[in-house]
Design a protein around this motif. Structure first.
Motif, short mmCIF file in Angstrom:
data_model
loop_
_atom_site.label_atom_id
_atom_site.label_comp_id
_atom_site.label_asym_id
_atom_site.label_seq_id
_atom_site.Cartn_x
_atom_site.Cartn_y
_atom_site.Cartn_z
N MET A 183 0.85 -1.18 0.00
CA MET A 183 0.00 0.00 0.00
C MET A 183 0.89 1.23 0.00
O MET A 183 1.99 1.20 0.54
CB MET A 183 -0.91 0.00 1.23
N PHE A 184 0.43 2.29 -0.63
CA PHE A 184 1.23 3.51 -0.66
C PHE A 184 0.34 4.73 -0.77
O PHE A 184 -0.78 4.67 -1.29
CB PHE A 184 2.24 3.48 -1.82
N GLY A 185 0.84 5.83 -0.24
CA GLY A 185 0.14 7.10 -0.31
C GLY A 185 0.65 7.93 -1.47
O GLY A 185 1.60 7.57 -2.16
N ILE A 186 0.03 9.09 -1.65
CA ILE A 186 0.41 9.95 -2.78
C ILE A 186 1.17 11.19 -2.32
O ILE A 186 1.46 12.07 -3.12
CB ILE A 186 -0.83 10.36 -3.59
N ARG A 187 1.50 11.25 -1.05
CA ARG A 187 2.28 12.38 -0.54
C ARG A 187 3.77 12.10 -0.73
O ARG A 187 4.27 11.09 -0.24
CB ARG A 187 1.98 12.60 0.94
N PRO A 188 4.49 12.95 -1.44
CA PRO A 188 5.92 12.73 -1.67
C PRO A 188 6.71 12.65 -0.37
O PRO A 188 6.42 13.38 0.59
CB PRO A 188 6.34 13.95 -2.50
N GLN A 189 7.69 11.76 -0.35
CA GLN A 189 8.53 11.56 0.83
C GLN A 189 9.87 12.26 0.65
O GLN A 189 10.59 11.98 -0.32
CB GLN A 189 8.76 10.07 1.06
N PRO A 190 10.25 13.16 1.56
CA PRO A 190 11.54 13.85 1.44
C PRO A 190 12.70 12.89 1.69
O PRO A 190 12.53 11.81 2.28
CB PRO A 190 11.46 14.94 2.51
N LEU A 191 13.87 13.32 1.28
CA LEU A 191 15.06 12.48 1.40
C LEU A 191 15.32 12.06 2.83
O LEU A 191 15.67 10.90 3.09
CB LEU A 191 16.28 13.23 0.84
N ILE A 192 15.16 12.95 3.79
CA ILE A 192 15.47 12.62 5.17
C ILE A 192 14.60 11.46 5.67
O ILE A 192 15.07 10.57 6.40
CB ILE A 192 15.33 13.86 6.10
N ASP A 193 13.33 11.43 5.28
CA ASP A 193 12.45 10.34 5.71
C ASP A 193 12.87 9.02 5.07
O ASP A 193 12.82 7.96 5.71
CB ASP A 193 11.00 10.65 5.34
N ARG A 194 13.29 9.07 3.82
CA ARG A 194 13.74 7.84 3.15
C ARG A 194 15.04 7.34 3.76
O ARG A 194 15.23 6.13 3.91
CB ARG A 194 13.90 8.11 1.65
N GLU A 195 15.92 8.26 4.13
CA GLU A 195 17.18 7.84 4.73
C GLU A 195 16.96 7.22 6.11
O GLU A 195 17.62 6.24 6.48
CB GLU A 195 18.14 9.01 4.80
N VAL A 196 16.03 7.76 6.88
CA VAL A 196 15.71 7.18 8.19
C VAL A 196 15.15 5.76 8.01
O VAL A 196 15.56 4.82 8.72
CB VAL A 196 14.71 8.06 8.96
N ALA A 197 14.24 5.60 7.06
CA ALA A 197 13.65 4.27 6.83
C ALA A 197 14.70 3.28 6.33
O ALA A 197 14.72 2.12 6.75
CB ALA A 197 12.51 4.39 5.82
N SER A 198 15.59 3.74 5.46
CA SER A 198 16.63 2.85 4.95
C SER A 198 17.60 2.45 6.04
O SER A 198 18.02 1.29 6.14
CB SER A 198 17.39 3.54 3.81
N TRP A 199 17.97 3.40 6.88
CA TRP A 199 18.85 3.09 8.01
C TRP A 199 18.19 2.05 8.92
O TRP A 199 18.83 1.10 9.37
CB TRP A 199 19.16 4.35 8.80
N TYR A 200 16.90 2.19 9.15
CA TYR A 200 16.18 1.27 10.02
C TYR A 200 16.21 -0.15 9.46
O TYR A 200 16.58 -1.10 10.17
CB TYR A 200 14.73 1.74 10.19
N VAL A 201 15.81 -0.32 8.18
CA VAL A 201 15.73 -1.68 7.65
C VAL A 201 17.10 -2.29 7.41
O VAL A 201 17.24 -3.51 7.31
CB VAL A 201 14.90 -1.74 6.34
#
Length: 281
Positions: A183-201
């Motif tokens: 599932m996904f939303g239509i609100r763009p994700q900024p780089l900082i949020d993607r980097e936090v998620a990538s660091w987590y996984v």
């Protein structure tokens, strides 16, 4: 459309990496051709998290260095990361969206938002396209229109989007059954949020990317999926399964079948030892 700056991206080197020599004008045909070339050339893999190497830098320079110059693969934040930079460089409009993967999950609990997918527009075209080269073995093999209710044929299975909460659910038809992927939303994700998620996984001890080995490659006629010592090759003729005897055989498959350069991961003895630990995970 939001865009990410891409200093450090060598577009010519990327196109050479995926073996693409066709037109680069920002059209739907070019978009489809780039997705196909990327998927058959750059494998999905999680060797960095498996070896204790965090994936936190999602800049164009960092992703190009790994996936292009060092001839490695990566997971969604890296795969769709570099694809987003490339498409922006070529003149497409790109928005990076956050997703929650439900594919192969037994729990009904809401999964974390740890997937990146792309919403892409083509100059002069009012439509939006969903592009995803980073879901692994069941990733979209072709762009599809970002529109709910349509059954859309890709180079492999049919896919569809249905409205879900404040966004969409992507589903794939597998053996005549519609299976939800994410599932996904239509609100763009900024780089900082993607980097936090990538660091987590890539670092959390409970992450599947930390606990086990996975790799995938989508060719024109098959999907090759590796999990530990088990390789599955899905094609229109059925599924071939291979069980590797030991970590050395797995490493050979990673190099020869998936095209992954293992020489920049450290001592081969350490890699073999770590893969041995997760052969049956």
């Amino acid at each position: 459309m939001t865009t990410d700056v891409s200093p450090g991206l060598d577009l010519a080197a990327y196109l050479d990496r995926i073996g693409y020599t066709g037109p680069t004008a920002a059209t739907v045909d070019t978009l489809s051709a780039l997705v196909s070339a990327h998927l058959r050339s750059i494998p999905f893999e999680n060797l960095d998290p498996l070896m204790g190497i965090p994936v936190a830098d999602l800049s164009a320079a960092a992703l190009s260095a790994k996936l292009v110059q060092r001839r490695r693969g990566g997971y969604c934040f890296e795969q769709n990361g570099v694809m987003g930079y490339v498409l922006t460089e070529l003149g497409y409009g790109v928005e990076r969206l956050g997703g929650r993967v439900v594919w192969m999950r037994d729990s009904d609990e809401l999964p974390a938002q740890t997937h990146e997918t792309l919403s892409v527009t083509v100059p002069g075209d009012d439509g939006r396209w969903l592009v995803d080269v980073g879901l692994g073995g069941q990733t979209l093999s072709s762009p599809i229109l970002l529109e709910a209710g349509l059954v859309q044929q890709t180079r492999h299975e049919p896919y569809r989007l249905r409205e879900h909460a404040d966004g969409y659910m992507l589903e794939s038809q597998i053996r005549d059954e519609w299976r939800p992927l994410y599932m996904f939303g239509i609100r763009p994700q900024p780089l900082i949020d993607r980097e936090v998620a990538s660091w987590y996984v890539s670092t959390h001890p409970d992450s599947g990317f930390v606990q086990g080995l996975t790799a995938a490659l989508v060719t024109d006629d098959a999907r090759c999926n590796l999990r530990g010592r088990h390789l599955a090759i899905h094609s229109a003729d059925g599924t071939e399964r291979v069980r590797f005897e030991d970590a050395a055989a797995v490493m050979t498959a990673l190099t020869e079948r998936f095209g992954i350069d293992l020489t920049n991961l450290g001592d081969s003895t350490d890699i073999e030892a770590r893969i041995t630990e997760v052969l049956d995970t």
